[in-house]
Design a protein around this motif. Structure first.
Motif: not given
Length: 280
Positions: A184-185, A192, A194-196, A210, A222
């Motif tokens: 998470e930002k 990014l 991707r986030d997960h 990541f 982050l």
């Protein structure tokens, strides 16, 4: 136990249930659960606040806060098992399933009381229906089953890609479940890829990375969280973004340029000599 006895309202704001625990049943750890359906009042005030709390033998075991705001009703809770959860809903009701480790020593041999109370002076809640699954249970699984290893800080230049690695570890006695890793930002011009990440099982260890870039210099943060269905683990990484450095042409380009100049000089010199011979 009848549903009515498990329903909290402004007129009946408390619920209590008792368990007898023998000395032999007192395990190293206990977990507590508060599962409930909260129905909001039709005439709830625009700035209303309420809380649902739980306790084991008067030791705090759960806290769920409710607040009305412009975009709906905000429901927040934070536990070692669930992590911080914030939900904003416009529905007239919501289901909350809160799990946590109670304070050490809360459960003792003999009769133990599990109490739930609705604190609502503003009339935000119409009723709270406590699920029969609510209460506490013994476990041999320690609270710190899941952990995540992250770098403390990464350095990158504007426009340069940075790589954020992570490694999630699980102790052997923890029940193996699917694992999700979320980044998470906390603001800032970070992009990014991707986030997960998702894994079908946690296993003893999972690792990944990541990648991202930053558009502006600065220090950004982050948060990376891993949740394997038991206790979440999280950490923060600082991304120190420097201005883009001025890079000259590479060695190969310099060598190539020198070669081209040399060839040009030779061609020019040779052409001039041929012209002089023709004149003579």
């Amino acid at each position: 136990m009848a549903t009515r006895e498990r329903t909290l309202t402004g007129d009946r704001p408390q619920f209590s249930r008792r368990w007898t625990v023998t000395a032999a049943d007192v395990a190293p750890w206990f977990t507590t659960r508060l599962k409930m359906r909260i129905t909001f009042a039709n005439d709830a005030p625009a700035d209303g606040n309420a809380r649902v709390i739980a306790a084991i033998n008067d030791n705090p075991a759960a806290l769920i806060t409710l607040r009305t705001q412009l975009d709906g009703t905000r429901v927040f809770y934070d536990g070692y098992l669930s992590g911080p959860v914030t939900t904003v809903t416009k529905d007239d009701s919501i289901t909350v399933d809160y799990e946590n480790y109670p304070r050490e020593g809360s459960v003792r041999p003999g009769i133990n009381a599990f109490k739930v109370a609705l604190q609502d002076n503003d009339g935000l809640v119409e009723r709270v229906e406590i699920d029969p699954a609510s209460g506490f249970a013994a476990t041999t699984i320690a609270p710190d089953q899941l952990s995540i290893a992250l770098p403390k800080e990464l350095t990158a230049e504007v426009g340069e890609q940075f790589i954020l690695p992570y490694e999630v570890s699980s102790r052997a006695e923890r029940a193996d479940r699917p694992l999700s890793v979320l980044v998470e930002k906390a603001g800032g011009p970070l992009e990014l890829d991707r986030d997960h990440d998702e894994f079908s099982t946690t296993g003893a260890k999972r690792s990944g990375q990541f990648t991202g870039t930053a558009a502006e210099p600065g220090r950004y943060e982050l948060r990376v969280a891993a949740n394997g269905g038991y206790n979440p683990a999280a950490g923060t990484v600082v991304i120190d973004v420097k201005p883009a450095s001025r890079r000259g042409p590479g060695l190969a380009a310099v060598v190539g340029a020198i070669a081209l100049v040399a060839v040009a000089v030779l061609l020019f010199t040779g052409g001039r000599r041929r012209a002089e011979r023709r004149r003579t």
